[in-house]
Design an enzyme around this catalytic site. Structure first.
Site, PDB file in Angstrom:
ATOM      1  N   MET A 296      46.716  25.899 -23.731  1.00  0.00           N
ATOM      2  CA  MET A 296      47.229  24.527 -23.586  1.00  0.00           C
ATOM      3  C   MET A 296      48.375  24.237 -24.557  1.00  0.00           C
ATOM      4  SD  MET A 296      43.828  22.288 -22.834  1.00  0.00           S
ATOM      5  CE  MET A 296      42.522  23.351 -23.406  1.00  0.00           C
TER       6      MET A 296
ATOM      7  N   ASP B 294      51.248  28.786 -35.105  1.00  0.00           N
ATOM      8  CA  ASP B 294      50.048  29.541 -34.718  1.00  0.00           C
ATOM      9  C   ASP B 294      49.817  30.652 -35.737  1.00  0.00           C
ATOM     10  OD1 ASP B 294      48.121  31.190 -32.998  1.00  0.00           O
ATOM     11  OD2 ASP B 294      48.680  29.643 -31.559  1.00  0.00           O
TER      12      ASP B 294
ATOM     13  N   TYR C  14      30.835  23.903 -32.595  1.00  0.00           N
ATOM     14  CA  TYR C  14      31.920  23.460 -31.708  1.00  0.00           C
ATOM     15  C   TYR C  14      31.774  21.976 -31.360  1.00  0.00           C
ATOM     16  CZ  TYR C  14      35.548  23.546 -28.151  1.00  0.00           C
ATOM     17  OH  TYR C  14      36.693  23.268 -27.422  1.00  0.00           O
TER      18      TYR C  14
ATOM     19  N   LYS D 279      34.232  18.938 -32.671  1.00  0.00           N
ATOM     20  CA  LYS D 279      34.999  18.141 -31.707  1.00  0.00           C
ATOM     21  C   LYS D 279      34.592  16.663 -31.762  1.00  0.00           C
ATOM     22  CE  LYS D 279      37.655  21.405 -30.133  1.00  0.00           C
ATOM     23  NZ  LYS D 279      39.095  21.376 -30.430  1.00  0.00           N
TER      24      LYS D 279
END
Ligand SMILES: NC(=O)c1ccc[n+]([C@@H]2O[C@H](COP(=O)([O-])OP(=O)(O)OC[C@H]3O[C@@H](n4cnc5c(N)ncnc54)[C@H](O)[C@@H]3O)[C@@H](O)[C@H]2O)c1
Length: 251
Positions: A18, A37, A156, A160
């Site tokens: 994405m 990155d 995770y 989030k």
């Protein structure tokens, strides 16, 4: 006229998935884009493809879990392009796919460091430059697992969820300075991070069955959401959640 003409955007995790789709779209819409990155070779390749279309982009190495590296990348961005208007905190990783009583503690630390601490550090170091620029837009990539629980994993969804509520705290703290901060919540997207699920025929079928729109999305389905939040078209939106999940969390 591009929808991001005159803006400088920094996108983390932009070598793949994405983040790469967002970098291509933002550059096409007139932004000067810094792709950041840890996959340097891939990141440079994505950047070259953007430059070959006559658009403006640069690659910079950035481990989002390192505060020192954030300082350097923000300073280098402003030195190169004069300012910073948009930050997409997109870099993220998954951990072990096991229930939490078996979840490795080192995975917890690793995932929280990248997904949650990385988002905090990016926001912390972008804000002074956005204040100088008279405002800005920060897009924090969360997940459906920042909204609902996950049958597997521990760090995770925790990371989030942290991204989701951290976004609201940042939004209210800097709204008066015209800095908008919103979270983006993708569903199941065909990227390297999700490959273990979306490229397994049995798992893929299950994911599609869970998705009212009946398909796994591509990165290009999500990038326009980030573009909208980055652009002035979303000028009255801050502290909000943009859910792009094919209807999964509507059930
Ligand atoms: N693919 C999905 O189904 C899905 C769903 C919801 C949310 N997300 C989130 O979307 C974001 C983008 O993921 P994607 O699916 O495009 O995956 P991806 O693996 O294609 O891209 C993630 C990128 O982040 C980079 N990255 C990882 N650790 C980093 C670090 N410490 N510093 C800098 N960069 C780092 C990777 O090198 C990679 O290029 C992530 O935050 C992910 O958690 C993905």
């Amino acid at each position: 006229m591009g929808r991001l003409d005159g803006k400088v955007a920094l996108i983390t995790g932009a070598a793949s998935g994405m983040g790469a789709a967002e970098a291509r779209l933002f550059a096409n819409e007139g932004a000067k884009v810094v792709l950041a990155d840890i996959q340097d070779e891939l990141g440079r390749k994505v950047t070259r493809v953007i430059e070959d279309t006559g658009r403006t982009a640069t690659y910079m190495h950035l481990n989002v879990a390192s505060e020192d590296e954030w300082r350097k990348v923000i300073a280098a961005t402003v030195k190169l392009y004069g300012k910073l208007n948009v930050l997409v905190n997109n870099a993220g990783i998954g951990g072990a796919l096991v229930r939490l009583h078996e979840y490795p503690t080192q995975d917890w630390d690793r995932v929280m460091a990248v997904n949650a601490t990385g988002t905090f550090l990016g926001t912390k170091h972008a804000i002074p430059e956005m204040r100088k620029a008279g405002g800005g837009s920060i897009i924090n990539v969360s997940s459906i697992y920042g909204l609902v629980g996950s049958a597997m994993e521990a760090a995770y969804p925790a990371s989030k969820g942290a991204v989701r509520i951290f976004t609201k705290a940042a939004a209210i703290q800097y709204a008066k300075e015209n800095i908008r901060v919103n979270s983006l919540h993708p569903g199941f997207i065909d990227t390297p991070q999700a490959a273990v699920l979306v490229h397994d025929p049995v798992e893929r079928k299950k994911l599609i069955e869970r998705t009212p729109l009946g398909r796994i999305a591509m990165p290009e389905d999500i990038a326009p959401g980030a573009l909208f939040l980055a652009s002035d078209e979303s000028s009255y939106i801050t502290g909000a959640e943009l859910v792009m999940d094919g209807g999964i969390t509507a059930q």
